[in-house]
Design a protein around this motif. Sequence first.
Motif, mmCIF file in Angstrom:
data_model
loop_
_atom_site.group_PDB
_atom_site.id
_atom_site.type_symbol
_atom_site.label_atom_id
_atom_site.label_comp_id
_atom_site.label_asym_id
_atom_site.label_seq_id
_atom_site.Cartn_x
_atom_site.Cartn_y
_atom_site.Cartn_z
ATOM 1 N N UNK A 51 0.889 -1.281 -0.056
ATOM 2 C CA UNK A 51 -0.052 0.036 0.062
ATOM 3 C C UNK A 51 0.985 1.126 0.146
ATOM 4 N N UNK A 52 1.934 1.146 0.782
ATOM 5 C CA UNK A 52 2.911 2.394 0.605
ATOM 6 C C UNK A 52 3.444 2.712 -0.598
ATOM 7 N N UNK A 53 4.051 1.640 -1.307
ATOM 8 C CA UNK A 53 4.640 1.392 -2.801
ATOM 9 C C UNK A 53 3.258 2.181 -3.611
ATOM 10 N N UNK A 54 2.127 1.862 -3.386
ATOM 11 C CA UNK A 54 1.268 2.687 -4.334
ATOM 12 C C UNK A 54 1.142 4.145 -3.793
ATOM 13 N N UNK A 55 1.303 4.399 -2.525
ATOM 14 C CA UNK A 55 1.020 5.686 -2.181
ATOM 15 C C UNK A 55 2.290 6.587 -2.617
ATOM 16 N N UNK A 56 3.571 6.090 -2.680
ATOM 17 C CA UNK A 56 4.724 6.611 -3.337
ATOM 18 C C UNK A 56 4.472 6.803 -4.700
ATOM 19 N N UNK A 57 4.179 5.757 -5.483
ATOM 20 C CA UNK A 57 3.694 6.207 -6.851
ATOM 21 C C UNK A 57 2.726 7.165 -7.047
ATOM 22 N N UNK A 58 1.650 7.379 -6.176
ATOM 23 C CA UNK A 58 0.772 8.383 -6.189
ATOM 24 C C UNK A 58 1.303 9.865 -5.978
ATOM 25 N N UNK A 59 2.233 9.624 -4.960
ATOM 26 C CA UNK A 59 2.942 10.869 -4.458
ATOM 27 C C UNK A 59 3.933 11.507 -5.708
ATOM 28 N N UNK A 60 4.546 10.571 -6.453
ATOM 29 C CA UNK A 60 5.474 10.880 -7.429
ATOM 30 C C UNK A 60 4.476 11.651 -8.637
ATOM 31 N N UNK A 61 3.221 10.904 -9.072
ATOM 32 C CA UNK A 61 2.525 11.587 -9.918
ATOM 33 C C UNK A 61 1.926 12.960 -9.546
ATOM 34 N N UNK A 62 1.862 13.084 -8.217
ATOM 35 C CA UNK A 62 1.117 14.134 -7.702
ATOM 36 C C UNK A 62 2.407 15.397 -7.752
ATOM 37 N N UNK A 63 3.685 15.015 -8.175
ATOM 38 C CA UNK A 63 4.495 16.121 -8.200
ATOM 39 C C UNK A 63 4.720 16.932 -9.636
ATOM 40 N N UNK A 64 3.556 16.318 -10.233
ATOM 41 C CA UNK A 64 3.658 17.190 -11.767
ATOM 42 C C UNK A 64 3.440 18.529 -11.217
ATOM 43 N N UNK A 65 4.050 19.165 -12.307
ATOM 44 C CA UNK A 65 4.127 20.517 -12.382
ATOM 45 C C UNK A 65 3.539 21.201 -13.553
ATOM 46 N N UNK A 66 3.166 22.530 -13.921
ATOM 47 C CA UNK A 66 2.649 23.384 -14.817
ATOM 48 C C UNK A 66 3.614 22.749 -16.203
#
Length: 129
Positions: A51-66
């Motif tokens: 579940x944390x691996x999934x959270x890390x992936x989601x976190x990285x995806x959330x680092x998207x920028x304009x």
Amino acid sequence: MSIQIRTDEQIDVVDVTERVASELPDIDRGICTVFVDHTTAAVSINEAEPRLIGDIKRFVEGLSAPDGWKHDALDNNAEAHLRSSLFGRSVAVPIRDGALALGTWQSILLVECDGPRERSLSVTVTPSV
Ligand code: ZN
């Protein structure tokens, strides 16, 4: 020593702990450095709980920028370079009694930011006197 890892997704997190441990020479104490020789992937130490691996992936995806990064004019992957920079390219792990001295919940993770790709990790072991 070099380890080849195939990543499966654009953003991926792969537990490489056992692969690194299998490369250790027969020494009692030292330092093991794991270095990823790419600019859009990183290495980190964290818990390899699914579940944390999934959270890390989601976190990285959330680092998207304009949009509008200048590097995108070259190969359209500035975001992957920026994301991976936050994690860094290497980790150093003590070796004690001939094994990686990781904490109970610690694993060595390859963080893919521009996959899927074949990635290379360098494993360097420095013995302690
Ligand atoms: Zn690039």
